[in-house]
Enzyme design. Structure first.
Site, PDB file in Angstrom:
ATOM      1  CB  THR A   1      30.347 -10.949   0.880  1.00 13.79           C
ATOM      2  OG1 THR A   1      31.313 -11.034   1.953  1.00 13.79           O
ATOM      3  CG2 THR A   1      30.315  -9.811  -0.065  1.00 13.79           C
TER       4      THR A   1
ATOM      5  CB  THR B   1      35.947 -14.220  -0.281  1.00  9.28           C
ATOM      6  OG1 THR B   1      35.816 -12.982   0.726  1.00  9.28           O
ATOM      7  CG2 THR B   1      34.927 -14.042  -1.511  1.00  9.28           C
TER       8      THR B   1
END
Length: 330
Positions: free
Chosen positions: A15, A94
């Site tokens: 991300t 993540t």
């Protein structure tokens, strides 16, 4: 512990570097220039000099696998041994960040350079993103000095790489170390077979949570799939359906065939201690070894490192029971 003056920034995707596409956020290359531009805009940020390496193609960390872990090790070693870097910062998605931190903790045993992983809940450049805070916070930690080993930096916290878990998705403070009981015996030294210089091979591993109604046939299907090791997530302190003789026999038969069987607790703050309940003792007698208070991420990464080094079942069980990098003992 010394301050880094030349940090390797290893970008894997995730991300933190994603950009919008017609299908939604996707991994994107070119993050080095974005990092340099941000640093030029904020000269007050104290950060070491850095070199940039990128694993291609950059991936969404939901696609992370053992091949990527081994590629990370190779890139980290090259940055240190060939390019002269004295610290490593890994930029990572993540979803599997804690899994990679744990795996690298065991794949880099004996590595005398600090490795810090970080990522972001929102892409760099997005409104209220945590990307630059996490990235430069990690770089500043390395610039101040971090002990050798693998760490995860997130939301202002520097955490042990083999103890951390992703705890949520609704907050930028998404990672933490849960209070799990860690006790046991430390390995007197790291064996040569587990040194970071030793090659590793991919391993067929599986994770199986126990649940009310699990059937022996389901377990047998998994154990007959060619799997080399199974991480079983038990109830509480290491219990399971111990009145199911067919299920216990499936475990015993698999262990006798050389399959490594490890147990951890499903409870976020749990640990395995087989002798407390008769149900736990029966599982242990069937061939399960205790993972103590290890997290799923740590136990899976440790099994990969041990089996991937070509160790026998007996050798894996010996080293799995000992603390190698702080995963079992505080």
């Amino acid at each position: 512990m010394s301050a880094s003056r030349n940090t390797l920034v290893l970008y894997t995707g995730g991300t933190i570097g994603m950009q919008q596409s017609a299908e939604g956020l996707m991994p994107a290359s070119g993050f080095a220039s974005r990092l340099r531009d941000q640093q030029d805009k904020h000269p007050e940020l104290a950060a070491p000099e850095w070199q940039f390496r990128e694993l291609l193609p950059p991936i969404d960390s939901a696609n992370m696998n053992q091949t990527h872990w081994l590629a990370m090790v190779e890139a980290i070693r090259a940055g240190v041994e060939q390019d002269g870097c004295d610290a490593v910062l890994v930029l990572h998605g993540t979803d599997t960040l804690a899994y990679s931190a744990a795996a690298l903790s065991f794949l880099l045993l004996g590595f005398e350079v600090p490795v810090v992983l970080t990522g972001a809940m929102l892409p760099a450049g997005a409104a209220d993103s945590d990307a630059w805070d996490n990235l430069f916070g990690a770089m500043q930690a390395l610039h101040a000095g971090v002990e050798p080993g693998v760490h995860l930096y997130f939301a202002g916290k520097l955490m042990h790489g083999a103890r951390v878990s992703k705890l949520g998705t609704a907050s930028l403070d998404a990672f933490g170390v849960l209070p799990r009981l860690r006790q046991g015996q430390c390995a007197p030294s790291i064996p040569a077979a587990l040194d970071y210089r030793q090659p590793r091979q991919q391993v067929n591993l599986a994770v199986l949570p126990l649940y009310p109604g699990i059937q022996a046939a389901q377990l047998q299907a998994l154990l007959s799939s060619g799997v080399q090791g199974v991480l079983i997530e038990c109830y509480g302190s290491g219990t399971g359906p111990a009145d199911d003789t067919e299920l216990l026999q499936a475990l015993q038969d698999a262990h006798q065939r050389g399959i490594v069987l490890a147990a951890i607790s499903q409870c976020p703050q749990g640990h395995v201690e087989f002798g407390i309940y008769a149900a736990g003792s029966k599982l242990e007698a069937s061939g399960l070894m205790s993972g103590g208070g290890m997290t799923r991420e740590a136990a899976l990464g440790k099994l990969f490192a041990l089996l991937g080094a070509g160790l026998s079942q007996t050798e894996v069980e010996h080293w799995f029971a000992l603390d190698l990098c702080g995963e079992r003992v505080d």
